[in-house]
Design a protein around this motif. Structure first.
Motif, PDB file in Angstrom:
ATOM      1  N   ARG A  86     -22.212  70.959 -80.844  1.00 49.26           N
ATOM      2  CA  ARG A  86     -21.339  70.126 -81.678  1.00 49.26           C
ATOM      3  C   ARG A  86     -20.236  69.487 -80.837  1.00 49.26           C
ATOM      4  O   ARG A  86     -19.877  68.322 -81.048  1.00 49.26           O
ATOM      5  N   LEU A  87     -19.723  70.232 -79.878  1.00 49.04           N
ATOM      6  CA  LEU A  87     -18.696  69.687 -78.997  1.00 49.04           C
ATOM      7  C   LEU A  87     -19.258  68.522 -78.171  1.00 49.04           C
ATOM      8  O   LEU A  87     -18.593  67.492 -78.004  1.00 49.04           O
ATOM      9  N   PHE A  88     -20.489  68.696 -77.664  1.00 50.29           N
ATOM     10  CA  PHE A  88     -21.131  67.613 -76.914  1.00 50.29           C
ATOM     11  C   PHE A  88     -21.254  66.357 -77.771  1.00 50.29           C
ATOM     12  O   PHE A  88     -20.940  65.249 -77.309  1.00 50.29           O
ATOM     13  N   PRO A 135     -17.888  79.074 -68.520  1.00 51.82           N
ATOM     14  CA  PRO A 135     -17.665  79.903 -69.707  1.00 51.82           C
ATOM     15  C   PRO A 135     -17.706  79.066 -70.988  1.00 51.82           C
ATOM     16  O   PRO A 135     -17.100  77.994 -71.061  1.00 51.82           O
ATOM     17  N   MET A 136     -18.474  79.559 -72.001  1.00 50.49           N
ATOM     18  CA  MET A 136     -18.533  78.809 -73.270  1.00 50.49           C
ATOM     19  C   MET A 136     -17.967  79.596 -74.446  1.00 50.49           C
ATOM     20  O   MET A 136     -17.847  79.076 -75.552  1.00 50.49           O
ATOM     21  N   GLY A 137     -17.625  80.871 -74.228  1.00 49.65           N
ATOM     22  CA  GLY A 137     -17.076  81.672 -75.312  1.00 49.65           C
ATOM     23  C   GLY A 137     -17.196  83.140 -74.987  1.00 49.65           C
ATOM     24  O   GLY A 137     -17.568  83.515 -73.863  1.00 49.65           O
ATOM     25  N   TYR A 175     -17.546  69.480 -66.281  1.00 45.49           N
ATOM     26  CA  TYR A 175     -16.083  69.400 -66.320  1.00 45.49           C
ATOM     27  C   TYR A 175     -15.605  68.926 -67.688  1.00 45.49           C
ATOM     28  O   TYR A 175     -14.632  69.466 -68.244  1.00 45.49           O
ATOM     29  N   GLY A 176     -16.287  67.911 -68.229  1.00 47.14           N
ATOM     30  CA  GLY A 176     -15.937  67.451 -69.574  1.00 47.14           C
ATOM     31  C   GLY A 176     -16.031  68.586 -70.583  1.00 47.14           C
ATOM     32  O   GLY A 176     -15.154  68.766 -71.432  1.00 47.14           O
ATOM     33  N   PHE A 177     -17.090  69.397 -70.448  1.00 45.30           N
ATOM     34  CA  PHE A 177     -17.259  70.544 -71.348  1.00 45.30           C
ATOM     35  C   PHE A 177     -16.165  71.583 -71.130  1.00 45.30           C
ATOM     36  O   PHE A 177     -15.576  72.092 -72.085  1.00 45.30           O
ATOM     37  N   LYS A 231     -12.780  70.533 -72.625  1.00 43.36           N
ATOM     38  CA  LYS A 231     -12.717  70.472 -74.089  1.00 43.36           C
ATOM     39  C   LYS A 231     -12.937  71.839 -74.730  1.00 43.36           C
ATOM     40  O   LYS A 231     -12.390  72.122 -75.799  1.00 43.36           O
ATOM     41  N   SER A 232     -13.713  72.694 -74.095  1.00 38.48           N
ATOM     42  CA  SER A 232     -13.984  74.001 -74.691  1.00 38.48           C
ATOM     43  C   SER A 232     -12.891  75.018 -74.362  1.00 38.48           C
ATOM     44  O   SER A 232     -12.534  75.853 -75.190  1.00 38.48           O
TER      45      SER A 232
END
Length: 410
Positions: free
Chosen positions: A208-210, A362-364, A390-392, A395-396
């Motif tokens: 969803r973030l993407f 890391p995503m969570g 890097y964008g991810f 934002k995450s």
């Protein structure tokens, strides 16, 4: 620095190489201060079955800094833990299949496994000439990317690096773009999903973030054809024997171990080396023929065709992808010396078999244990992967700081 290079093995307990590895040389040239060697899974987790990642007969068990009874994964266990626990800003790991990205996942940090040939392997104790690579591990992608550029370059002592000419960069920091996801076509590799609902939930949250950031996400269920892994295993065994024997020879007349056969014999006599698990992979490698054998040449040809042309390249061409994403792994399992590692999820193989780049971010977290997201793609696509990752990351903002809990209940 007169530090020992041991692969975690008592057989090389006081072994010192005659010169720096190319990676150490490059780090020094860039002004880095080398603090220490880190513990690892003995022989980079390719000694025997039912091993515990992060355990070596020299230094014992490396612990996960989030929960000390949990496993740090490996084989670059100490590198991942040292960065996560803030003992160092940067560490170097090596990967044949998963050994940078898995400890990065388990320890909540960033790991970059570059294209094979981007960084020289000379001086590094080998497993596979085809798949081995060093790579930076850090708490942020920025730190890892700064390190990456300082490590590239052609090395006459590693023929794989010749392919990096006109492809390698000395500075990858221009690709640290906060809008790096925008307009990108991303393949979501779904095979690792369905094993852990909480990991799946983190992946869907990331998807969803993407999409919110302007990326297009396309689900893909298969990358490399069936049988690719078996060819990789055969290539690794052949190259392991040849590579280890060459490494032992490089130590000169004072080498504590002269060849793979002597290593196996040492382990059989040692009181600690085989206490918890065997040396089946060393024995399998010892039985293999040389690199001029038909069996090796066929396995190598099949591996490269299946993993590259019929694997990642094919999938990315078909869907016009900029990158592929997948969960790097599951939360760290409890360390178990008797039964060994308890992997649940992994996505490193497609990039590892092909020798292609892979970045984990890391995503969570799940109950305070980190989980990462992997970004992999074509050969030499580090700039594109860095942009997207890097964008991810920005934002995450998903990394959590370890608190060294003694157990899960604390």
């Amino acid at each position: 620095d007169l530090m020992n290079t041991t692969a975690g093995s008592r057989a090389l307990k006081n072994s010192k190489p005659l010169q720096d590895s190319q990676v150490a040389k490059k780090l020094r040239e860039a002004g880095a201060v080398i603090l220490a060697k880190a513990n690892l899974s003995e022989w980079a987790n390719f000694r025997g079955q039912h091993s515990s990642s992060g355990w070596s007969s020299i230094n014992g068990q490396t612990k996960n800094p989030y929960v000390l009874t949990r496993n740090p994964c490996g084989s670059s266990s100490g590198s991942g833990v040292a960065v996560s626990a803030n003992l160092t800003v940067l560490a170097i790991g090596t990967e044949t299949n998963g050994s940078i990205v898995c400890p990065s996942n388990a320890n909540g940090i960033v790991g970059i496994k570059p294209t094979v040939g981007l960084i020289s392997r000379s001086g590094i104790i080998p497993i596979s000439f085809t798949q081995d690579t060093a790579g930076p591990m850090a708490r942020t992608l920025t730190d890892a990317v700064i390190a990456l550029g300082s490590l590239t370059g052609v090395d006459a002592n590693d023929s794989k690096t010749h392919a990096s000419e006109n492809k390698a960069l000395k500075d990858y920091t221009p690709y640290l773009k906060s809008d790096g996801m925008q307009g990108k076509r991303i393949g979501l590799y779904t095979a690792p999903l369905g094993n852990n609902p909480q990991v799946d939930s983190l992946v869907q949250q990331s998807v969803r973030l993407f999409k919110t950031a302007g990326a297009i996400v396309i689900e893909i269920d298969e990358i490399a054809p069936r049988g690719t892994g078996q060819n990789s295993f055969q290539v690794m065994l052949h190259e392991y024997k040849a590579g280890l024997n060459d490494y032992f020879s490089s130590l000169g007349e004072n080498a504590p171990i002269k060849n793979l056969e002597a290593l196996i014999a040492f382990n059989e006599q040692d009181s600690i080396a085989l206490k918890y698990y065997n040396q089946a992979y060393l024995k399998m490698a010892q039985e293999k023929e040389g690199l001029d054998s038909e069996a090796y040449q066929n396995a190598l040809t099949n591996l490269q065709r299946m993993s590259q042309q019929e694997g990642i390249d094919n999938v990315m061409n078909e869907h016009q992808l900029d990158a592929i994403i997948a969960p790097t792994g599951s939360p760290a399992w409890s360390t178990d010396w008797l039964n060994g590692d308890n992997f649940h999820i992994g996505s490193s193989s497609a990039a590892a078999w092909a020798g292609y780049p892979n970045i984990t971010i890391p995503m969570g977290n799940i109950h305070g244990l980190p989980v990462g997201l992997s970004f992999f793609g074509r050969a030499w696509s580090e700039p594109t992967l860095i942009e997207i990752a890097y964008g991810f990351e920005q934002k995450s903002n998903a990394r959590i700081v370890p608190t060294f809990r003694k157990n899960d209940e604390e």
